[in-house]
Design an enzyme around this catalytic site. Structure first.
Site, PDB file in Angstrom:
ATOM      1  N   GLU A 266      61.953   3.195 -22.256  1.00 17.02           N
ATOM      2  CA  GLU A 266      61.665   3.811 -23.541  1.00 17.02           C
ATOM      3  C   GLU A 266      60.204   4.205 -23.479  1.00 17.02           C
ATOM      4  O   GLU A 266      59.330   3.348 -23.342  1.00 17.02           O
ATOM      5  CB  GLU A 266      61.927   2.805 -24.657  1.00 17.02           C
ATOM      6  CG  GLU A 266      61.991   3.450 -26.002  1.00 17.02           C
ATOM      7  CD  GLU A 266      61.111   2.726 -26.953  1.00 17.02           C
ATOM      8  OE1 GLU A 266      60.171   3.370 -27.442  1.00 17.02           O
ATOM      9  OE2 GLU A 266      61.333   1.534 -27.183  1.00 17.02           O
ATOM     10  N   CYS A 305      55.884   4.105 -30.976  1.00 13.65           N
ATOM     11  CA  CYS A 305      56.611   5.074 -30.161  1.00 13.65           C
ATOM     12  C   CYS A 305      57.399   6.025 -31.048  1.00 13.65           C
ATOM     13  O   CYS A 305      57.759   7.115 -30.628  1.00 13.65           O
ATOM     14  CB  CYS A 305      57.529   4.348 -29.194  1.00 13.65           C
ATOM     15  SG  CYS A 305      58.520   3.081 -29.973  1.00 13.65           S
TER      16      CYS A 305
HETATM   17  P1  NDP Z   1      51.613   1.425 -19.487  1.00 13.85           P
HETATM   18  O1  NDP Z   1      52.799   2.201 -19.051  1.00 13.85           O
HETATM   19  O2  NDP Z   1      50.403   1.501 -18.646  1.00 13.85           O
HETATM   20  O3  NDP Z   1      51.950  -0.101 -19.628  1.00 13.85           O
HETATM   21  C1  NDP Z   1      53.151  -0.562 -20.228  1.00 13.85           C
HETATM   22  C2  NDP Z   1      53.562  -1.862 -19.566  1.00 13.85           C
HETATM   23  O4  NDP Z   1      53.821  -1.640 -18.191  1.00 13.85           O
HETATM   24  C3  NDP Z   1      52.508  -2.937 -19.622  1.00 13.85           C
HETATM   25  O5  NDP Z   1      53.146  -4.181 -19.804  1.00 13.85           O
HETATM   26  C4  NDP Z   1      51.878  -2.859 -18.254  1.00 13.85           C
HETATM   27  O6  NDP Z   1      51.310  -4.059 -17.870  1.00 13.85           O
HETATM   28  C5  NDP Z   1      53.061  -2.540 -17.399  1.00 13.85           C
HETATM   29  N1  NDP Z   1      52.791  -1.859 -16.154  1.00 13.85           N
HETATM   30  C6  NDP Z   1      51.950  -0.825 -15.946  1.00 13.85           C
HETATM   31  N2  NDP Z   1      52.043  -0.421 -14.679  1.00 13.85           N
HETATM   32  C7  NDP Z   1      52.968  -1.197 -14.067  1.00 13.85           C
HETATM   33  C8  NDP Z   1      53.506  -1.271 -12.758  1.00 13.85           C
HETATM   34  N3  NDP Z   1      53.109  -0.442 -11.814  1.00 13.85           N
HETATM   35  N4  NDP Z   1      54.421  -2.208 -12.485  1.00 13.85           N
HETATM   36  C9  NDP Z   1      54.841  -3.059 -13.437  1.00 13.85           C
HETATM   37  N5  NDP Z   1      54.354  -3.043 -14.691  1.00 13.85           N
HETATM   38  C10 NDP Z   1      53.437  -2.115 -15.006  1.00 13.85           C
HETATM   39  O7  NDP Z   1      51.336   1.868 -20.934  1.00 13.85           O
HETATM   40  P2  NDP Z   1      50.115   1.452 -21.850  1.00 13.85           P
HETATM   41  O8  NDP Z   1      50.473   0.212 -22.547  1.00 13.85           O
HETATM   42  O9  NDP Z   1      48.827   1.442 -21.130  1.00 13.85           O
HETATM   43  O10 NDP Z   1      50.137   2.648 -22.833  1.00 13.85           O
HETATM   44  C11 NDP Z   1      49.834   3.919 -22.330  1.00 13.85           C
HETATM   45  C12 NDP Z   1      50.584   4.959 -23.127  1.00 13.85           C
HETATM   46  O11 NDP Z   1      51.986   4.690 -23.134  1.00 13.85           O
HETATM   47  C13 NDP Z   1      50.234   5.006 -24.581  1.00 13.85           C
HETATM   48  O12 NDP Z   1      49.038   5.651 -24.801  1.00 13.85           O
HETATM   49  C14 NDP Z   1      51.421   5.719 -25.105  1.00 13.85           C
HETATM   50  O13 NDP Z   1      51.326   7.086 -24.888  1.00 13.85           O
HETATM   51  C15 NDP Z   1      52.569   5.172 -24.327  1.00 13.85           C
HETATM   52  N6  NDP Z   1      53.258   4.095 -24.996  1.00 13.85           N
HETATM   53  C16 NDP Z   1      54.519   4.274 -25.406  1.00 13.85           C
HETATM   54  C17 NDP Z   1      55.139   3.277 -26.090  1.00 13.85           C
HETATM   55  C18 NDP Z   1      56.542   3.365 -26.537  1.00 13.85           C
HETATM   56  O14 NDP Z   1      56.993   2.442 -27.218  1.00 13.85           O
HETATM   57  N7  NDP Z   1      57.287   4.369 -26.217  1.00 13.85           N
HETATM   58  C19 NDP Z   1      54.499   2.035 -26.427  1.00 13.85           C
HETATM   59  C20 NDP Z   1      53.178   1.924 -25.922  1.00 13.85           C
HETATM   60  C21 NDP Z   1      52.617   2.918 -25.217  1.00 13.85           C
HETATM   61  P3  NDP Z   1      49.757  -4.356 -17.992  1.00 13.85           P
HETATM   62  O15 NDP Z   1      49.405  -4.302 -19.421  1.00 13.85           O
HETATM   63  O16 NDP Z   1      49.614  -5.701 -17.434  1.00 13.85           O
HETATM   64  O17 NDP Z   1      49.091  -3.267 -17.194  1.00 13.85           O
END
Ligand code: NDP
Length: 711
Positions: A266, A305
């Site tokens: 998502e 989101c």
């Molecule tokens: P990320 O995709 O960077 O992170 C989301 C999750 O994935 C976090 O728990 C992160 O862990 C983990 N993660 C990141 N990279 C990896 C990997 N290679 N392998 C395994 N786990 C990984 O999103 P952000 O939270 O930084 O948000 C960035 C953007 O995402 C926002 O600005 C927004 O645009 C969007 N977003 C969308 C949402 C939705 O509900 N649709 C919700 C939140 C954000 P860790 O924190 O430890 O890096």
């Protein structure tokens, strides 16, 4: 917010193999700060965590312990967990403030998450069998003589449900995925986002403290889990929430592509709200629309989101909409520390997030957007002490409205500023509005705001294929709607295309999402044994009329409590003849004088009837009289019929009989009784099927009412 530090604060623990775990050292741990004040809160590291051992623990201990419970028992456990957390919400709100969340934001996250547990608990017990196998649909006869059938069953997947979650909903984000996995019987490993994972840790701590979690059913990774996919395989499921870029990189992992890990995501979504052509200024719809847009901009500081990124309005109304949004924000929105009196919008989750959102807005302005309301300057905010000042260490931002000369500009439709930001664009007609909404290339949700049913239909049907959910708003729902931005556990949450294709919520279908659907083929007896549901053609123990297969020594199944009743226990009645007088009397008594029961000439002219025929309800009523065992006993009530079909008409002179067979037995985990579903078939004197249906009864687990009867 996270930065590298050599001397981290206290480490947020992980919950691993039913014990709390912290890394041996905090070297390289990410430092997490209070989003409003910049105060150091904790450090986060999963350095040295054995992810393989966690997965093994889930697949072995977690699967075994959850599998010892039925679907209903697990669903009930969710209710108890929800009650436990409900009594401790205040502790969670206190922690939640530090993430920048206001009380209302925290309620959406905390209470919303607890609400998901309650919903899955009641739906699980109401809509699923009290077993570990769900039968999917009716069996298909695969041989002429009925000795070979086929059907489908759902059983849980044999691995782990791994979650990688976003920073914006540290409680709800976990519980929306945990609840259906738990009901299905699949253990969870949750990995929250680093900046707000300390709140997830607090919830997991409470859940563990409750003593309600079976061993291995929930584990927590605090910190990075970049190699989680390396230890998953086809038995497991990974559900991801976060950015599209992370989703894409995870989706292309060899264990997803070749290894068969079930992967759902998502991700970002350029959700729209469309104002109908009728919903001009002065209408209740216009006001409801403005309120909804401002709510979506400011709840969780727009870090949802589902927030409305594109506000699509009739061309010519753009300025009026911008003015109304601006007026409402000016009147109602107070930005500041959520712990301060009167604050309605808190900080973003981190300074990094603030930088990202500002960067996105600057890119949109450079691409042709205009700032129609708000400022990119750091806002004056209300501090916890009640001062009004700029707080550089806090991740605060003003709500912003952008407008666009060119409504086709790709930047409006593809760039997500994940904060309190919306763009207002105009449409020419309904088709144009549909086309513009679809330019989001797949979204979680859209609001259609109109009081015109035709416009509502055209817009909804037009955009539905591009959306996971469409929320229709008008004067009738302005007060009662749960809102554009709030997914509800009963309905699908997820969306196609850019939204990631996920479907975390969605009622029982999200429980089944954690299960494998398998076709099973075999004899009626074998399918009955596999599923716990009696299949036509399987063995029966028949009481009642000996000419129709009963043995005199068999007990009427209505005399059996759930402790004694077995699938296949049956009753066969004798024949009862239907006369014209019976039909006429029933017509007069009920007032159902439809011509097929009263007018011979008209009935004969009807293509379905040979002449006057008995009412279907007369036959069903008689069937009840034919199968009843009237004395008090373990059968407490008849609470309905399902799947009733009238197949062969019954004219005067024909006779009917009924056969009733215990088809499914569902003891309730919380009551002294349970449900029994009976297969009912009415035949005529020639053996033709007149009607089929299921009779639903409540039956005592132990026969207390009439305990001595059978002795
Ligand atoms: P990320 O995709 O960077 O992170 C989301 C999750 O994935 C976090 O728990 C992160 O862990 C983990 N993660 C990141 N990279 C990896 C990997 N290679 N392998 C395994 N786990 C990984 O999103 P952000 O939270 O930084 O948000 C960035 C953007 O995402 C926002 O600005 C927004 O645009 C969007 N977003 C969308 C949402 C939705 O509900 N649709 C919700 C939140 C954000 P860790 O924190 O430890 O890096």
């Amino acid at each position: 917010m996270t930065t590298q530090t050599e001397q981290p604060a206290a480490l947020v623990p992980s919950y691993v193999q039913d014990a709390w775990w912290t890394p041996a050292s905090g070297d390289g741990a990410a430092l997490v700060l209070d989003a409003n004040t910049g105060e150091r809160l904790a450090a986060v590291s999963a350095d040295g965590l054995d992810l393989g051992a966690m997965v093994h623990h889930a697949r072995t201990v977690g699967q075994r312990e959850l599998g010892a419970l039925t679907l209903h028992e697990r669903a009930l456990r969710l209710k108890e967990l929800a009650q436990y957390l409900n009594g401790r919400r205040d502790e969670l709100y206190e922690i939640s403030y530090k993430t920048g969340a206001t009380k209302i934001d925290s309620m959406i996250d905390v209470d919303g998450g607890i609400g998901v547990l309650f919903t899955f608990s009641s739906k699980g017990r109401r809509e699923l069998p009290n077993s570990n196998v769900i039968v999917d649909g009716a069996a298909e006869p695969l041989s002429r003589d009925g000795s070979f059938l086929g059907g489908h069953i759902y059983t849980r997947i044999p691995g782990v449900a791994a979650q990688i979650n976003a920073f914006n909903f540290p409680v709800w984000g976990m519980l929306e995925k945990f609840a259906p996995a738990f009901v299905a019987g699949v253990p969870t490993i949750v990995k929250p986002a680093t900046p707000t994972g300390y709140l997830t840790e607090a919830v997991v701590r409470l859940m563990v403290e409750s003593g309600l979690l079976p061993a291995g059913s929930l584990q927590l990774i605090s910190g990075s889990a970049r190699t989680l996919l390396d230890v998953l395989d086809y038995r497991d499921l990974l559900s991801f929430t976060g950015s599209a870029s992370t989703a894409n990189s995870l989706k292309s992992h060899p264990n997803v592509i070749d290894g068969g890990v079930r992967f759902t995501a998502e991700t970002d979504s350029l959700n729209a709200a469309i104002l109908g052509p009728d919903a001009v200024e002065g209408t209740p719809e216009f006001d409801a629309f403005i309120k909804s847009v401002v709510t979506e901009m400011t709840v969780k500081a727009g870090q949802k989101c589902t927030a409305i990124r594109r506000t699509i309005v009739p061309a010519g109304l753009e300025q009026a909409v911008v003015d109304a949004i601006g007026a409402r924000i000016s009147q109602r929105v107070v930005v500041g520390d959520p712990r301060a009196e009167g604050v309605t919008m808190g900080a973003l989750a981190s300074l990094e997030q603030l930088r990202d959102v500002r960067g996105a807005v600057e890119a949109m302005l450079a691409a042709g957007g205009e700032l129609a309301y708000g400022t990119l300057d750091a806002p004056v905010v209300r501090t916890a002490a009640g001062a009004e000042e700029v707080v550089d260490a806090g991740a605060f931002m003003s709500p912003l409205v952008l407008t666009w000369d060119d409504v086709e500009n790709e930047s409006v439709h593809s760039r997500e500023a994940f904060g309190p930001v919306t763009s207002v664009i105009g449409y020419a007609d309904l088709d144009d509005a549909v086309r513009l909404a679809a330019k989001g290339a797949g979204s979680l949700v859209a609001t259609v705001c109109t009081n015109d049913p035709e416009a509502a239909r055209a817009l909804t049907v037009g955009i539905a294929g591009h959306h996971g959910r469409v929320h229709v708003l008008n004067r009738e729902t302005a007060r009662s709607s749960t809102g554009h931005g709030s997914p509800v556990p009963h309905l699908v949450h997820g969306g196609p295309g850019r939204a990631g294709g996920g479907e975390e919520l969605g009622g029982i279908r999200s429980v089944k999402h954690h299960m494998q659907r398998t076709a099973v083929q075999g004899s009626p007896n074998m399918l009955t044994a596999l599923t716990g549901v009696w299949h036509a053609g399987a063995d029966r123990i028949v009481a009642g009329a000996e000419e129709f297969g009963a043995e005199a020594s068999n007990t009427h199944p209505f005399r059996k409590s759930l402790a004694e009743l077995r699938i296949g226990d049956a009753f066969a009645s004798g024949l009862r003849e239907v006369t014209l007088e019976d039909i006429t009397a029933f017509a007069q008594e009920t007032g159902d004088t439809f011509y097929a029961h009263t007018d011979a000439a008209a009935a004969e002219a009807n293509p379905f009837f040979p002449g006057i025929v008995a009412h279907g309800y007369l036959l069903v009523s008689w069937a009840a009289g034919l199968f009843v065992e009237p004395a008090p006993g373990p059968v407490l009530a008849n609470y309905g019929l399902e799947n009733l079909r009238f197949i062969t008409p019954v004219p005067a002179g024909d006779s009917i009989r009924v056969t009733l067979t215990a088809k499914q037995i569902t003891p309730r985990v919380t009551d002294e009784y349970g449900e029994v579903r009976w297969d009912a078939v009415i035949n005529n004197q020639d053996g033709e099927i007149v009607a089929t249906y299921d009779v639903l009864t409540l039956v005592e687990k132990e026969d207390t009412t009439y305990a001595d009867w059978a002795k």
